[in-house]
Design a protein around this motif. Structure first.
Motif, mmCIF file in Angstrom:
data_model
loop_
_atom_site.group_PDB
_atom_site.id
_atom_site.type_symbol
_atom_site.label_atom_id
_atom_site.label_comp_id
_atom_site.label_asym_id
_atom_site.label_seq_id
_atom_site.Cartn_x
_atom_site.Cartn_y
_atom_site.Cartn_z
ATOM 1 N N VAL A 257 -4.620 11.463 -2.412
ATOM 2 C CA VAL A 257 -3.579 10.658 -2.218
ATOM 3 C C VAL A 257 -3.437 9.794 -3.386
ATOM 4 O O VAL A 257 -2.256 9.387 -3.754
ATOM 5 C CB VAL A 257 -3.774 9.901 -1.009
ATOM 6 N N GLU A 258 -4.264 9.309 -4.115
ATOM 7 C CA GLU A 258 -4.000 8.288 -5.133
ATOM 8 C C GLU A 258 -4.890 8.596 -6.384
ATOM 9 O O GLU A 258 -5.857 9.333 -6.168
ATOM 10 C CB GLU A 258 -4.418 6.886 -4.778
ATOM 11 N N THR A 259 -4.515 8.051 -7.563
ATOM 12 C CA THR A 259 -5.194 8.364 -8.770
ATOM 13 C C THR A 259 -5.639 6.975 -9.066
ATOM 14 O O THR A 259 -5.020 5.721 -9.330
ATOM 15 C CB THR A 259 -4.294 8.684 -9.825
ATOM 16 N N ALA B 136 -2.393 -2.200 -5.055
ATOM 17 C CA ALA B 136 -2.038 -3.358 -4.289
ATOM 18 C C ALA B 136 -3.508 -3.965 -3.794
ATOM 19 O O ALA B 136 -3.329 -5.433 -3.658
ATOM 20 C CB ALA B 136 -1.803 -2.899 -2.647
ATOM 21 N N GLY B 137 -4.554 -3.502 -3.669
ATOM 22 C CA GLY B 137 -5.736 -3.997 -3.363
ATOM 23 C C GLY B 137 -6.023 -5.112 -4.448
ATOM 24 O O GLY B 137 -6.349 -6.391 -4.008
ATOM 25 N N PRO B 138 -6.241 -4.645 -5.861
ATOM 26 C CA PRO B 138 -6.280 -5.658 -6.945
ATOM 27 C C PRO B 138 -5.381 -6.694 -6.905
ATOM 28 O O PRO B 138 -5.593 -8.028 -7.240
ATOM 29 C CB PRO B 138 -6.472 -4.813 -8.150
ATOM 30 N N LEU B 139 -4.005 -6.262 -6.835
ATOM 31 C CA LEU B 139 -2.960 -7.309 -6.933
ATOM 32 C C LEU B 139 -3.290 -8.539 -5.790
ATOM 33 O O LEU B 139 -2.924 -9.743 -5.984
ATOM 34 C CB LEU B 139 -1.562 -6.762 -6.979
ATOM 35 N N ILE C 121 0.916 -1.029 -0.233
ATOM 36 C CA ILE C 121 -0.068 0.029 -0.187
ATOM 37 C C ILE C 121 0.898 1.200 -0.217
ATOM 38 O O ILE C 121 0.445 2.268 -0.738
ATOM 39 C CB ILE C 121 -0.685 0.111 1.178
ATOM 40 N N ILE C 122 1.920 1.359 0.992
ATOM 41 C CA ILE C 122 2.969 2.503 0.903
ATOM 42 C C ILE C 122 3.515 2.702 -0.413
ATOM 43 O O ILE C 122 3.763 3.803 -0.825
ATOM 44 C CB ILE C 122 3.999 2.260 2.013
ATOM 45 N N ARG C 123 4.074 1.519 -1.108
ATOM 46 C CA ARG C 123 4.927 1.707 -2.317
ATOM 47 C C ARG C 123 4.105 2.082 -3.516
ATOM 48 O O ARG C 123 4.365 2.707 -4.290
ATOM 49 C CB ARG C 123 5.624 0.638 -2.438
ATOM 50 N N ILE C 124 2.818 1.377 -3.675
ATOM 51 C CA ILE C 124 2.113 1.534 -5.080
ATOM 52 C C ILE C 124 0.746 1.902 -4.965
ATOM 53 O O ILE C 124 -0.022 2.040 -5.664
ATOM 54 C CB ILE C 124 1.988 0.148 -5.598
ATOM 55 N N GLY C 125 0.339 2.091 -3.469
ATOM 56 C CA GLY C 125 -1.183 2.620 -3.303
ATOM 57 C C GLY C 125 -2.261 1.638 -3.155
ATOM 58 O O GLY C 125 -1.932 0.364 -3.804
#
Length: 289
Positions: free
Chosen positions: A265-267, A96-99, A88-92
């Motif tokens: 925070v995220e896109t 991270a959720g879908p992966l 979550i920290i590195r890629i959001g």
């Protein structure tokens, strides 16, 4: 409990983990994953063990199911959650959720290698969809901060560990079909391992929590506790071929909540949304064979 009710519980659990991810992401802006994990485990253990002591005989501690829970607890939630939170920290959250949601792919592979199951064309088609979804979700875009592709291996590893752990838990739930016992045991084992690792490596200062993160971590811990108990209820009462894919629709909720609450925070763009759709389609094909 009928199967349809177990399916509803599984969906609620998936939604709960998505909410947990978003709350943790907000808290991690001023704190770290060790503080988040400590809060999560402490709240879960306090709630679940209080309930068991008040309502249940502790004779279950002598059951052979404890062996499964101890091994499972060593794998998840500790290592799986640590890898996921770092992801979550590195890629959001939105990536991270879908992966993290490719767990059914690993579950199918384990069934083929360990139980000699022969997957059909649906499994192969589902695999193609999931590979395509990984490419879409992991593709770098100019409007996001720089990150390495290897960072995507963090939530993927969490998915693999979770698949193995869920198999062990299903075996234990066949011996003692009590979701609160399951939640109490695996969380306690994980907390012991976490404390041992942190103090052995001299990182106890990592448990210090920023005051601004306290509310987010506490909220996430309460949601995670509920989601975990719901996970065990669904896993114990329903069929794995139905429950596992429902537990892994969390990506749908993580993308939705990220777009709703983490805009600054995220896109979340069309590429990620299409990747999630492909992944869910692959999961459905693989688990409905």
């Amino acid at each position: 409990m009928t199967l349809p009710f177990a399916e509803i519980i599984a969906i609620c659990s998936a939604m709960g983990w998505a909410i947990d991810s978003v709350l943790v992401r907000q808290g991690l802006r001023r704190s770290n994953i060790f503080a988040a994990m400590l809060m999560s485990y402490a709240v879960s253990i306090t709630c679940v063990w209080s309930y068991l002591i008040a309502t249940t005989s502790l004779e279950f501690l002598k059951s052979p199911a404890m062996i499964y829970y101890i091994i499972s607890g060593c794998m998840q939630p500790l290592f799986a959650r640590a890898l996921f939170y770092e992801g979550i920290i590195r890629i959001g959250v939105a990536r991270a959720g879908p992966l993290r949601g490719i767990e059914p792919l690993f579950a199918a592979a384990i069934a083929m290698l360990v139980f000699n199951e022969q997957p059909g064309l649906q499994v192969y088609a589902g695999t193609v969809l999931i590979v395509g979804s990984l490419w879409l979700i992991s593709g770098k875009q100019a409007d996001n901060k720089q990150w390495r592709f290897i960072d995507a291996l963090l939530p993927i590893s969490a998915a693999l560990i979770s698949a193995i752990s869920q198999t062990l838990r299903k075996q234990a739930l066949q011996i003692i079909p009590d979701p609160f016992v399951a939640a109490a045991m695996v969380t306690t084992v994980s907390l012991i391992l976490l404390l041992g690792f942190v103090f052995a490596t001299g990182r106890s200062q990592q448990f210090r929590m920023n005051r601004n993160s306290l509310g987010f971590f506490l909220g996430a811990a309460l949601v995670a506790t509920t989601a975990q108990v719901a996970n065990f209820i669904a896993l114990g009462r329903g069929e794995m071929s139905v429950i596992i894919p429902l537990l892994n629709i969390t990506p749908l909720f993580t993308v939705f909540f990220s777009a709703l609450f983490l805009r600054k925070v995220e896109t979340v763009n069309l590429r990620i949304v299409c990747g999630v759709m492909l992944m869910v389609g692959g999961v459905v094909l693989i688990t409905s064979r």
